[in-house]
Design a protein around this motif. Structure first.
Motif, PDB file in Angstrom:
ATOM      1  N   ASN A   1      41.200  47.571  42.863  1.00  0.00           N
ATOM      2  CA  ASN A   1      39.999  48.055  41.925  1.00  0.00           C
ATOM      3  C   ASN A   1      40.766  49.008  40.991  1.00  0.00           C
ATOM      4  O   ASN A   1      40.606  50.337  40.911  1.00  0.00           O
ATOM      5  CB  ASN A   1      39.181  48.991  42.834  1.00  0.00           C
ATOM      6  CG  ASN A   1      38.235  48.315  43.751  1.00  0.00           C
ATOM      7  OD1 ASN A   1      37.121  47.721  43.234  1.00  0.00           O
ATOM      8  ND2 ASN A   1      38.542  48.165  45.068  1.00  0.00           N
ATOM      9  N   GLU A   2      41.541  48.247  40.385  1.00  0.00           N
ATOM     10  CA  GLU A   2      42.581  49.054  39.284  1.00  0.00           C
ATOM     11  C   GLU A   2      41.907  49.819  38.496  1.00  0.00           C
ATOM     12  O   GLU A   2      41.090  49.639  37.623  1.00  0.00           O
ATOM     13  CB  GLU A   2      43.467  48.043  38.535  1.00  0.00           C
ATOM     14  CG  GLU A   2      44.577  48.744  37.754  1.00  0.00           C
ATOM     15  CD  GLU A   2      45.436  47.643  36.788  1.00  0.00           C
ATOM     16  OE1 GLU A   2      46.198  48.212  35.926  1.00  0.00           O
ATOM     17  OE2 GLU A   2      45.505  46.577  37.304  1.00  0.00           O
ATOM     18  N   ASN A   3      42.409  51.191  38.362  1.00  0.00           N
ATOM     19  CA  ASN A   3      41.756  52.098  37.553  1.00  0.00           C
ATOM     20  C   ASN A   3      42.650  53.088  37.221  1.00  0.00           C
ATOM     21  O   ASN A   3      42.936  54.063  37.802  1.00  0.00           O
ATOM     22  CB  ASN A   3      40.501  52.886  37.835  1.00  0.00           C
ATOM     23  CG  ASN A   3      39.704  53.763  37.143  1.00  0.00           C
ATOM     24  OD1 ASN A   3      40.312  54.630  36.567  1.00  0.00           O
ATOM     25  ND2 ASN A   3      38.395  53.285  36.804  1.00  0.00           N
ATOM     26  N   ALA A   4      43.431  53.258  35.858  1.00  0.00           N
ATOM     27  CA  ALA A   4      44.596  53.891  35.587  1.00  0.00           C
ATOM     28  C   ALA A   4      44.129  55.622  35.838  1.00  0.00           C
ATOM     29  O   ALA A   4      44.878  56.355  36.185  1.00  0.00           O
ATOM     30  CB  ALA A   4      45.041  53.868  34.182  1.00  0.00           C
ATOM     31  N   ALA A   5      42.773  55.991  35.101  1.00  0.00           N
ATOM     32  CA  ALA A   5      42.598  57.443  35.144  1.00  0.00           C
ATOM     33  C   ALA A   5      42.318  57.785  36.627  1.00  0.00           C
ATOM     34  O   ALA A   5      42.683  59.005  37.098  1.00  0.00           O
ATOM     35  CB  ALA A   5      41.251  57.692  34.354  1.00  0.00           C
ATOM     36  N   MET A   6      41.738  57.057  37.594  1.00  0.00           N
ATOM     37  CA  MET A   6      41.508  57.388  39.061  1.00  0.00           C
ATOM     38  C   MET A   6      42.814  57.609  39.764  1.00  0.00           C
ATOM     39  O   MET A   6      43.000  58.536  40.398  1.00  0.00           O
ATOM     40  CB  MET A   6      40.601  56.245  39.415  1.00  0.00           C
ATOM     41  CG  MET A   6      39.078  56.589  39.199  1.00  0.00           C
ATOM     42  SD  MET A   6      37.997  55.245  40.186  1.00  0.00           S
ATOM     43  CE  MET A   6      36.195  55.733  39.844  1.00  0.00           C
ATOM     44  N   TYR A   7      43.482  56.540  39.398  1.00  0.00           N
ATOM     45  CA  TYR A   7      44.830  56.736  40.162  1.00  0.00           C
ATOM     46  C   TYR A   7      45.651  57.858  39.734  1.00  0.00           C
ATOM     47  O   TYR A   7      46.337  58.439  40.375  1.00  0.00           O
ATOM     48  CB  TYR A   7      45.620  55.428  39.698  1.00  0.00           C
ATOM     49  CG  TYR A   7      46.952  55.149  40.448  1.00  0.00           C
ATOM     50  CD1 TYR A   7      47.058  55.012  41.650  1.00  0.00           C
ATOM     51  CD2 TYR A   7      48.220  55.706  39.501  1.00  0.00           C
ATOM     52  CE1 TYR A   7      48.350  55.024  42.377  1.00  0.00           C
ATOM     53  CE2 TYR A   7      49.384  55.411  40.147  1.00  0.00           C
ATOM     54  CZ  TYR A   7      49.591  55.069  41.581  1.00  0.00           C
ATOM     55  OH  TYR A   7      50.608  55.035  42.123  1.00  0.00           O
ATOM     56  N   ALA A   8      45.552  58.306  38.261  1.00  0.00           N
ATOM     57  CA  ALA A   8      46.269  59.525  37.844  1.00  0.00           C
ATOM     58  C   ALA A   8      45.696  60.832  38.520  1.00  0.00           C
ATOM     59  O   ALA A   8      46.403  61.606  38.801  1.00  0.00           O
ATOM     60  CB  ALA A   8      46.133  59.576  36.329  1.00  0.00           C
TER      61      ALA A   8
ATOM     62  N   LEU B   1      44.339  55.691  46.225  1.00  0.00           N
ATOM     63  CA  LEU B   1      45.596  55.060  45.707  1.00  0.00           C
ATOM     64  C   LEU B   1      45.859  53.778  45.588  1.00  0.00           C
ATOM     65  O   LEU B   1      46.325  53.066  44.621  1.00  0.00           O
ATOM     66  CB  LEU B   1      46.902  56.072  45.992  1.00  0.00           C
ATOM     67  CG  LEU B   1      46.786  57.630  45.682  1.00  0.00           C
ATOM     68  CD1 LEU B   1      48.145  58.318  46.584  1.00  0.00           C
ATOM     69  CD2 LEU B   1      47.022  57.698  44.321  1.00  0.00           C
ATOM     70  N   ASP B   2      45.865  53.116  47.025  1.00  0.00           N
ATOM     71  CA  ASP B   2      46.163  51.928  47.006  1.00  0.00           C
ATOM     72  C   ASP B   2      45.233  50.737  46.279  1.00  0.00           C
ATOM     73  O   ASP B   2      45.594  49.889  45.974  1.00  0.00           O
ATOM     74  CB  ASP B   2      46.021  51.469  48.395  1.00  0.00           C
ATOM     75  CG  ASP B   2      47.364  52.112  49.304  1.00  0.00           C
ATOM     76  OD1 ASP B   2      48.298  52.461  48.672  1.00  0.00           O
ATOM     77  OD2 ASP B   2      47.336  51.922  50.513  1.00  0.00           O
ATOM     78  N   ASN B   3      44.036  51.398  46.089  1.00  0.00           N
ATOM     79  CA  ASN B   3      42.979  50.468  45.529  1.00  0.00           C
ATOM     80  C   ASN B   3      42.818  50.604  43.829  1.00  0.00           C
ATOM     81  O   ASN B   3      42.552  49.773  43.238  1.00  0.00           O
ATOM     82  CB  ASN B   3      41.679  50.572  46.133  1.00  0.00           C
ATOM     83  CG  ASN B   3      41.560  49.829  47.407  1.00  0.00           C
ATOM     84  OD1 ASN B   3      41.123  48.918  47.533  1.00  0.00           O
ATOM     85  ND2 ASN B   3      42.020  50.556  48.401  1.00  0.00           N
ATOM     86  N   THR B   4      43.257  51.871  43.333  1.00  0.00           N
ATOM     87  CA  THR B   4      43.225  51.991  41.852  1.00  0.00           C
ATOM     88  C   THR B   4      44.522  51.910  41.133  1.00  0.00           C
ATOM     89  O   THR B   4      44.522  51.757  39.941  1.00  0.00           O
ATOM     90  CB  THR B   4      42.562  53.310  41.830  1.00  0.00           C
ATOM     91  OG1 THR B   4      43.563  54.445  42.277  1.00  0.00           O
ATOM     92  CG2 THR B   4      41.165  53.454  42.259  1.00  0.00           C
ATOM     93  N   LYS B   5      45.718  51.721  41.851  1.00  0.00           N
ATOM     94  CA  LYS B   5      46.993  51.665  41.218  1.00  0.00           C
ATOM     95  C   LYS B   5      46.901  50.320  40.427  1.00  0.00           C
ATOM     96  O   LYS B   5      46.342  49.341  40.704  1.00  0.00           O
ATOM     97  CB  LYS B   5      48.155  51.359  42.413  1.00  0.00           C
ATOM     98  CG  LYS B   5      47.815  50.176  43.183  1.00  0.00           C
ATOM     99  CD  LYS B   5      49.010  50.250  44.450  1.00  0.00           C
ATOM    100  CE  LYS B   5      48.934  48.997  45.377  1.00  0.00           C
ATOM    101  NZ  LYS B   5      49.955  49.123  46.549  1.00  0.00           N
ATOM    102  N   PRO B   6      47.945  50.295  39.599  1.00  0.00           N
ATOM    103  CA  PRO B   6      47.931  49.191  38.797  1.00  0.00           C
ATOM    104  C   PRO B   6      48.276  47.705  39.555  1.00  0.00           C
ATOM    105  O   PRO B   6      49.143  47.821  40.668  1.00  0.00           O
ATOM    106  CB  PRO B   6      49.583  49.410  38.085  1.00  0.00           C
ATOM    107  CG  PRO B   6      49.684  50.960  38.079  1.00  0.00           C
ATOM    108  CD  PRO B   6      48.769  51.306  39.329  1.00  0.00           C
ATOM    109  N   GLY B   7      47.548  46.746  39.512  1.00  0.00           N
ATOM    110  CA  GLY B   7      47.607  45.668  40.210  1.00  0.00           C
ATOM    111  C   GLY B   7      46.575  45.635  41.388  1.00  0.00           C
ATOM    112  O   GLY B   7      46.471  44.775  42.205  1.00  0.00           O
ATOM    113  N   GLY B   8      46.033  47.026  41.904  1.00  0.00           N
ATOM    114  CA  GLY B   8      45.437  47.219  42.823  1.00  0.00           C
ATOM    115  C   GLY B   8      43.866  46.332  42.859  1.00  0.00           C
ATOM    116  O   GLY B   8      43.601  46.195  41.881  1.00  0.00           O
TER     117      GLY B   8
END
Length: 516
Positions: free
Chosen positions: A123-130, A114-121
């Motif tokens: 490794n930002e990735n909206a789908a992974m974060y979701a 979550l910390d790495n894929t969140k907006p602004g993370g």
């Protein structure tokens, strides 16, 4: 050791948990590395997600699910004479170990994702974060349904004290998170995320949308007594977004030679057997799933026998309660296939029973009636267990027999007088829906216990004995008390959590959603 819920080292995060728990003699401290991980290499995020999926199920499965929810939901009864949780004892070291296993091994890799894929993370990735956010809700749901207030929004803050959130706040964040996550995934529908690192849907965004909406429907129904207007809004939105509808959508966690099915593994310890409640209902309905769930008594071909929950040590020693005189689990749950039998997460049949209850309440569940969803739930559940003959399903659905009395040492009466055939009496329809959902959700004890507390159905048996004066034998255990480790290491927050509970820190205190 102060429990700060920090993220573990990269080496621990990226390794799928292959360690196992052998009974309950002791609990080794797992969360020993307090290195704060600020970033994951992009190639490690998938492995971290796989670790979070598996550990959230495996971490102390025996002491979290098997010895509490499975017994309170009466899928099983205990036969281990030195185990007392079936007599309503809140065994502190078991619960403490279950808590530590979750926060110490399952949460850290999830936070890494979550910390790495969140907006602004990094490794930002909206789908992974979701997808990771949907799984976070699934992970936390049974924990708050055990304890009520738990550390949630502040987990991973790096502080010495981690505040507990109220269950109301957690539940409302659940539905908000699921709504946002499924909406985010709609933008990339038809694509694949995480690939084979996703141990449930192999990265299928479309299936995660269905799973997230079904989880939202489950949570909406859970809070329907305390927040009826919000529950209706969330349930209708979930159904409109698309929920699980066929067994091809069922969620199962993949297992391997290095990541066993914890239920299969636990059967080697010979601690539980078929409950009397399941025997009364399955036999009364001539339910063909009985042999899918449980094994015949050793030495017989088709004799099934359960036992009541709450027997004393002496009563468990009676010949008729012996391990060789009662029904163990069916072959698919035995240790021989622990590396190949996937772990059940959620069935499509549950969505139909939830929709049936919603229709009873007058909610828009997609245009069908309660009866239609109820019968579709039965059909889907049968097919999930390999029973696809239309005549067999129709005969069961229209069955007019009721659960039976048992010829056991305490002359147990029938569990209920309801048949399978959908009643014209609204007072009986809810009992029928929840009873069939209880049967269909086997062996998910978390849901069985939670829905029993919420609805009072199915009408489970009173304990034969209780060794817990706070929860007598004819009472329902409403929650598990906060764990001793928290009062030692996170004392200020744990003590403050009691005021957020709305009652004493006892097993008889009702949770936020559990209202009379």
């Amino acid at each position: 050791m102060k429990r700060r819920y920090k993220i573990l080292s990269l080496a621990l995060i990226t390794a799928l948990a292959g360690s196992t728990y052998s009974c309950t003699d002791n609990f080794d401290e797992i969360n020993t590395n307090k290195t704060k991980l600020t970033a994951l290499d992009g190639s490690a995020i998938g492995n971290a997600f796989a670790a979070a999926q598996y550990r959230s199920i495996q971490a102390s499965w025996q002491t979290f699910q098997s010895l509490f929810a499975d017994l309170q939901g009466q899928y099983f009864a205990n036969i281990a004479q030195n185990f007392s949780s079936d007599r309503n004892v809140m065994v502190g070291n078991w619960l403490n170990g279950a808590w530590n296993g979750f926060y110490g091994t399952a949460i850290p890799p999830l936070l890494g994702v979550l910390d790495n894929t969140k907006p602004g993370g990094p490794n930002e990735n909206a789908a992974m974060y979701a997808i990771a956010s949907i799984w976070k809700v699934y992970m936390y749901l049974p924990r708050t349904d055990y304890w009520g207030p738990i550390p949630y929004s502040q987990v991973g803050n790096g502080e010495a004290s981690v505040e507990y959130d109220t269950q109301e706040a957690i539940y409302k964040d659940f539905v908000k998170t699921l709504a946002a996550s499924t909406a985010s995934l709609q933008a990339v529908k038809g694509t694949n995320v995480f690939g084979n690192n996703d141990q449930i849907y192999a990265g299928s965004v479309d299936k995660w949308i269905l799973f997230g909406n079904t989880l939202r429907l489950r949570i909406a129904m859970r809070m329907s007594k305390v927040e009826p207007a919000l529950a209706k809004t969330e349930a209708e939105a979930a159904v409109a977004g698309g929920v699980l509808s066929t067994n091809a959508d069922d969620a199962f966690l993949k297992v391997t030679a290095n990541s066993f099915n914890p239920m299969n593994q636990a059967t080697a310890w010979n601690e539980f057997r078929m409950s009397a409640a399941m025997e009364s209902v399955l036999k009364g309905y001539a339910d063909p799933r009985i042999g899918k769930y449980y094994a015949p008594v050793p030495g017989t071909v088709s004799t099934f026998k359960g036992l009541r929950n709450g027997y004393t040590q002496g009563e468990l020693g009676a010949p008729e309660n012996n391990a060789n005189a009662t029904s163990n689990v069916a072959d698919q749950f035995l240790p021989a296939v622990q590396a190949t039998n996937p772990f059940a997460i959620m069935y499509a049949s549950e969505a139909y029973f939830l929709r049936a209850e919603g229709a009873l309440k007058g909610w828009n569940m997609g245009g069908g009636t309660a009866k239609e969803y109820y019968e579709k739930g039965i059909e889907t559940a049968f097919k999930q267990w390999g029973i696809a003959d239309a005549a067999v399903i129709a005969a069961y659905t229209n069955g007019t027999t009721a659960p039976i009395a048992l010829n056991d040492m305490v002359k147990t009466p029938a569990l209920s007088d309801i048949p399978v055939k959908f009643s014209t009496d609204p007072a009986k329809q809810l009992e029928q829906i929840i009873t069939q959902k209880w049967l269909a959700n086997y062996p998910n004890g978390h849901e069985a216990w939670a829905e029993y507390r919420r609805t009072g159905y199915p009408k489970l048996y009173a304990r034969i004995n209780s060794d817990n004066p706070d929860s007598p034998k004819d009472a329902v255990v409403r929650r598990t008390p906060f764990v001793i480790g928290e009062f030692q290491a996170n004392a200020a927050a744990a003590n403050a959590a009691i005021s957020k509970l709305g009652g004493e820190d006892k097993s008889s205190t009702r949770l936020w959603w559990d209202k009379p």
